[in-house]
Design an enzyme around this catalytic site. Structure first.
Site, PDB file in Angstrom:
ATOM      1  NE  ARG A   1      20.562  -5.058   9.398  1.00 24.13           N
ATOM      2  CZ  ARG A   1      19.492  -5.733   9.843  1.00 24.13           C
ATOM      3  NH1 ARG A   1      18.427  -5.913   9.059  1.00 24.13           N
ATOM      4  NH2 ARG A   1      19.470  -6.244  11.059  1.00 24.13           N
TER       5      ARG A   1
ATOM      6  CE  LYS B   1      -1.153   0.140 -15.372  1.00 15.31           C
ATOM      7  NZ  LYS B   1      -0.456  -1.181 -15.542  1.00 15.31           N
TER       8      LYS B   1
ATOM      9  CG  HIS C   1       3.816  -5.851   2.143  1.00 19.97           C
ATOM     10  ND1 HIS C   1       5.052  -6.421   1.881  1.00 19.97           N
ATOM     11  CD2 HIS C   1       2.922  -6.860   2.171  1.00 19.97           C
ATOM     12  CE1 HIS C   1       4.895  -7.737   1.774  1.00 19.97           C
ATOM     13  NE2 HIS C   1       3.604  -8.029   1.946  1.00 19.97           N
TER      14      HIS C   1
ATOM     15  CG  ASN D   1       5.018   2.127  -5.180  1.00 20.89           C
ATOM     16  OD1 ASN D   1       3.852   2.391  -4.952  1.00 20.89           O
ATOM     17  ND2 ASN D   1       5.423   0.911  -5.466  1.00 20.89           N
TER      18      ASN D   1
ATOM     19  CB  ALA E   1      -3.773  -1.195  -4.201  1.00 22.42           C
ATOM     20  CD  GLU E   2       2.414  -1.876  -4.759  1.00 27.91           C
ATOM     21  OE1 GLU E   2       3.512  -1.314  -4.737  1.00 27.91           O
ATOM     22  OE2 GLU E   2       2.251  -3.022  -5.190  1.00 27.91           O
TER      23      GLU E   2
ATOM     24  CB  ILE F   1      15.278  -6.392   6.327  1.00 28.72           C
ATOM     25  CG1 ILE F   1      14.458  -7.310   5.403  1.00 28.72           C
ATOM     26  CG2 ILE F   1      14.694  -6.396   7.739  1.00 28.72           C
ATOM     27  CD1 ILE F   1      12.979  -7.018   5.355  1.00 28.72           C
TER      28      ILE F   1
ATOM     29  CG  ASP G   1       6.254  -6.502   5.365  1.00 30.08           C
ATOM     30  OD1 ASP G   1       6.504  -7.577   4.808  1.00 30.08           O
ATOM     31  OD2 ASP G   1       6.663  -5.405   4.942  1.00 30.08           O
TER      32      ASP G   1
ATOM     33  CG  MET H   1      13.768  -4.746  -3.425  1.00 28.88           C
ATOM     34  SD  MET H   1      12.239  -5.606  -2.982  1.00 28.88           S
ATOM     35  CE  MET H   1      11.237  -5.204  -4.385  1.00 28.88           C
TER      36      MET H   1
HETATM   37  C1  GRF Z   1       6.111  -3.039  -5.925  1.00 30.33           C
HETATM   38  O1  GRF Z   1       5.199  -4.122  -6.032  1.00 30.33           O
HETATM   39  C2  GRF Z   1       6.285  -2.691  -4.469  1.00 30.33           C
HETATM   40  O2  GRF Z   1       5.140  -2.903  -3.683  1.00 30.33           O
HETATM   41  C3  GRF Z   1       7.334  -3.636  -4.037  1.00 30.33           C
HETATM   42  O3  GRF Z   1       8.266  -3.612  -5.104  1.00 30.33           O
HETATM   43  C4  GRF Z   1       7.524  -3.481  -6.332  1.00 30.33           C
HETATM   44  C5  GRF Z   1       8.205  -2.512  -7.258  1.00 30.33           C
HETATM   45  O4  GRF Z   1       8.114  -1.230  -6.705  1.00 30.33           O
HETATM   46  N1  GRF Z   1       7.909  -3.250  -2.773  1.00 30.33           N
HETATM   47  P1  GRF Z   1       8.676   0.063  -7.521  1.00 30.33           P
HETATM   48  O5  GRF Z   1       8.135  -0.023  -8.924  1.00 30.33           O
HETATM   49  O6  GRF Z   1      10.187  -0.001  -7.492  1.00 30.33           O
HETATM   50  O7  GRF Z   1       8.131   1.255  -6.785  1.00 30.33           O
END
Ligand code: GRF
Length: 204
Positions: free
Chosen positions: A69, A181, A113, A17, A183-184, A96, A154, A94
């Site tokens: 955290r 591919k 998401h 992304n 959508a994101e 929260i 989310d 990854m």
């Molecule tokens: C993707 O499916 C994203 O939506 C999710 O983690 C996966 C890997 O994302 N949060 P990326 O390749 O590290 O951007």
């Protein structure tokens, strides 16, 4: 008025992304903001290589090295402030974020998401688990959502969504690839431009 707003992309893994955002800035899809910084929660994230190849400043705030955290987020805030960041994009990030953090940057954090929220989202729904849940439920259509980030995982206001068909014999991995591919990688850059354009109007 400032020329562009300053964008930071937070990552944890492969960075596909992030790559879509880098490519979108190059192609002019993103023109109201510039990616000034990548922050990774892991030192071995391939996303860091992508940042290096694009000559974008990258920093690591190693989550597993932080005692809690609060100290993890303190490290991130220091990087954001040092670089005068206006908009934070979570791209395969990854972790929260706490209510404190999301309130500090209210309406300035967006996330992608890999489902059509409110389906298959919230606590415990991340990465391949999202696609496993969609396949187990038997939905015929899934997709991706870009939303503002608040204290509910989310849970923030939806900015954009894109649907993706589920095919017969899809595995979670195959479905994840298609959702990325189709959508994101399309709606995240468009959403970043939409939000950046609005923030730019406010930036003195
Ligand atoms: C993707 O499916 C994203 O939506 C999710 O983690 C996966 C890997 O994302 N949060 P990326 O390749 O590290 O951007």
């Amino acid at each position: 008025m400032a020329a562009k707003i300053n964008i930071a992309v937070l990552v944890s893994g492969g960075g596909t992304n992030l790559q879509a955002l880098i490519d979108a800035e190059k192609s002019g899809i993103i023109k109201s903001g510039a990616i000034r910084l990548v922050i990774s929660s892991s030192s071995d994230a391939y996303a860091l290589k992508r940042a290096e190849n694009a000559e974008i400043r990258a920093m690591v705030v190693e989550k597993k090295a932080c005692k809690d955290r609060a100290s993890f987020e303190k490290g991130i805030v220091e990087c954001l402030e040092e670089n005068h960041i206006d908009l934070i994009v979570l791209a395969g990030f990854m972790c929260i974020l706490s209510e404190n953090f999301t309130k500090k940057y209210a309406n300035r954090i967006i996330n992608v998401h890999p489902s059509l929220i409110p389906s298959f989202c919230g606590e415990g729904f991340y990465g391949l688990k999202v696609h496993e849940a969609a396949l187990n439920y038997g939905v015929k259509v899934t997709g991706a959502t870009v939303h503002f980030v608040n204290e509910i995982p989310d849970g923030g206001k939806i900015i954009m969504q894109k649907a993706v068909k589920i095919c017969k014999n899809d595995t979670p991995k195959v479905l994840q690839e298609r959702v990325m591919k189709q959508a994101e990688w399309i709606i995240l850059p468009k959403s970043v431009e939409l939000v950046a354009k609005e923030l730019l109007k406010e930036k003195k």
